[in-house]
Design a protein around this motif. Structure first.
Motif: not given
Length: 313
Positions: A116-123
Motif C-alpha cells: 500500500v502506498d501511504a501517500t495515495t491510500f486515503e484517496m
C-alpha cells in the motif's frame, strides 16, 4: 513435491515490484532453486535480465486478465518446472480470478503479501474503497510504505483489519526503514471506572479489543447496542453489537462481542439496549481461540438511534 507460491497484490505503483526485487534478487530466495516470476502488469521497477539470470529466475508476462487462466498457468509449470513461483498480480483484476481457479497440481499458496502506498491510500479509500480493499482482504502481510509523520496509520489499520483480521501490518518509512511507532491514541480513557463507548468510538474500541483483548481485562464498558439473539443461541448468551459499514453500502456487517448474561432469555432478538459489562479474555468458539467476552452487569432498554450504523473511519 509441493511448489510454494508467493502472491503479491496491491495497486500499481504501490511497491510490489520493489518488494519482489528485494525478496528475490537481494534476499536469499534464489537459493531455493528455479523461480517462475509471473508479472501481470508493468511495475515501477524493471527487472534486469542479468539479475534474473543470476537469481535463476524465469520471467513471464500475462498482461490481460482473460489470459490468466488455469490452462496458462499449467503450461508455464510444464515448461519451466519451477521450484517456487512469484506472482505480481494486477491491482485492477478481481482477486477471485486467481483464488478460485484450479492451480497446477503441486502449487501451494504459502503467503500473500500486499503493498500500500501511504501517500495515495486515503484517496483510494475515499474514491475506490471496494477495489483497493479487495486487494488486501486475503493478504497475510500488508506493507504500508512511504509513511511519514503525518500518515494516519491508525485509520489505515482499522480499514484493513475490519476486512482482514489475520493480516500482519507493517509500516515502512520513505527511506525504507520500518516504522515501529504505530500506537494509536484511544479516544477514551482506559482508566475510567466505566469506559463510555460512544457510537463514534465503537469501531475503534471493537478493533482494538480484538487485537489486544488483554488490554481490556477487567475493564468495565458501557455502550448502546443492538442485540443478536436468535432462538438457536445457547442459553445465557447474547451478542450485543452494531451494524457497521466496512467497505461500502453494499458491505454492511454486524460486529459485536459474545456476552454472558443470566437473563439473556428476557432480551428480545434485535432489540436495543444500553449495556454495562465487564470485559474478560476467554477461549470462545466464535473467535476460534481467545478473545473478548463480555459479562453483563446492567442491561437497560434503549431507543433506536437516528443512525443505526457505526463506521470504521
Amino acid at each position: 513435491m509441493e511448489i510454494p507460491v508467493y502472491l503479491f497484490t496491491g495497486f500499481m505503483d504501490s511497491g510490489k515490484s520493489s518488494l519482489i526485487r528485494e525478496t528475490l534478487i537481494e534476499g536469499d530466495f534464489s537459493e531455493n532453486g528455479t523461480t517462475l516470476l509471473i508479472l501481470c502488469e508493468d511495475g515501477e521497477v524493471e527487472f534486469d535480465e542479468k539479475e534474473l539470470l543470476k537469481a535463476n529466475t524465469k520471467l513471464v508476462m500475462i498482461e490481460e486478465e482473460p489470459e490468466f487462466t488455469a490452462e496458462r498457468l499449467q503450461s508455464l509449470n510444464d515448461k519451466y518446472r519451477p521450484d517456487q513461483v512469484f506472482i505480481e498480480y494486477n491491482g485492477t483484476w478481481q482477486m477471485s480470478t486467481f483464488l478460485e481457479m484450479e492451480h497446477p497440481k503441486d502449487w501451494v499458496l504459502v503467503q500473500s503479501l500486499a503493498t500500500v502506498d501511504a501517500t495515495t491510500f486515503e484517496m483510494y479509500l475515499t474514491n475506490m474503497r471496494s477495489m483497493i480493499l479487495e486487494q488486501l482482504f486475503e493478504a497475510d502481510v500488508v506493507i504500508i510504505n512511504r509513511c511519514t509523520d503525518d500518515t494516519p496509520k491508525a485509520k489505515f489499520r482499522r480499514a484493513i483489519k475490519v476486512i482482514n483480521r489475520k493480516a500482519q501490518i507493517a509500516y515502512e518509512r520513505e527511506d525504507g526503514s520500518i516504522d515501529e511507532n504505530d500506537m494509536e491514541e484511544l479516544p477514551y480513557d482506559l482508566n475510567q471506572d466505566i469506559i463510555e463507548i460512544t457510537d463514534m468510538d465503537y469501531g475503534i474500541w471493537y478493533m482494538d479489543a480484538l487485537d489486544d483483548p488483554r488490554k481490556y481485562e477487567g475493564k468495565k464498558v458501557r455502550f448502546l447496542a443492538l442485540v443478536y439473539r436468535p432462538n438457536k443461541m445457547k442459553k445465557g448468551v447474547m451478542i450485543p453489537g452494531r451494524f457497521a459499514m466496512t467497505c461500502c453500502v453494499d458491505d454492511i456487517t454486524f460486529v459485536g462481542f459474545k456476552c454472558k448474561y443470566a437473563n439473556a432469555a428476557s432480551i428480545s432478538h434485535r432489540s436495543w439496549i444500553t449495556i454495562t459489562a465487564e470485559m474478560k479474555t476467554e477461549f470462545a468458539l466464535e473467535y476460534k481461540g481467545k478473545g473478548p467476552v463480555l459479562y453483563a452487569l446492567d442491561v437497560q432498554p434503549a431507543e433506536k438511534p437516528a443512525d443505526e450504523l457505526i463506521y470504521f473511519s
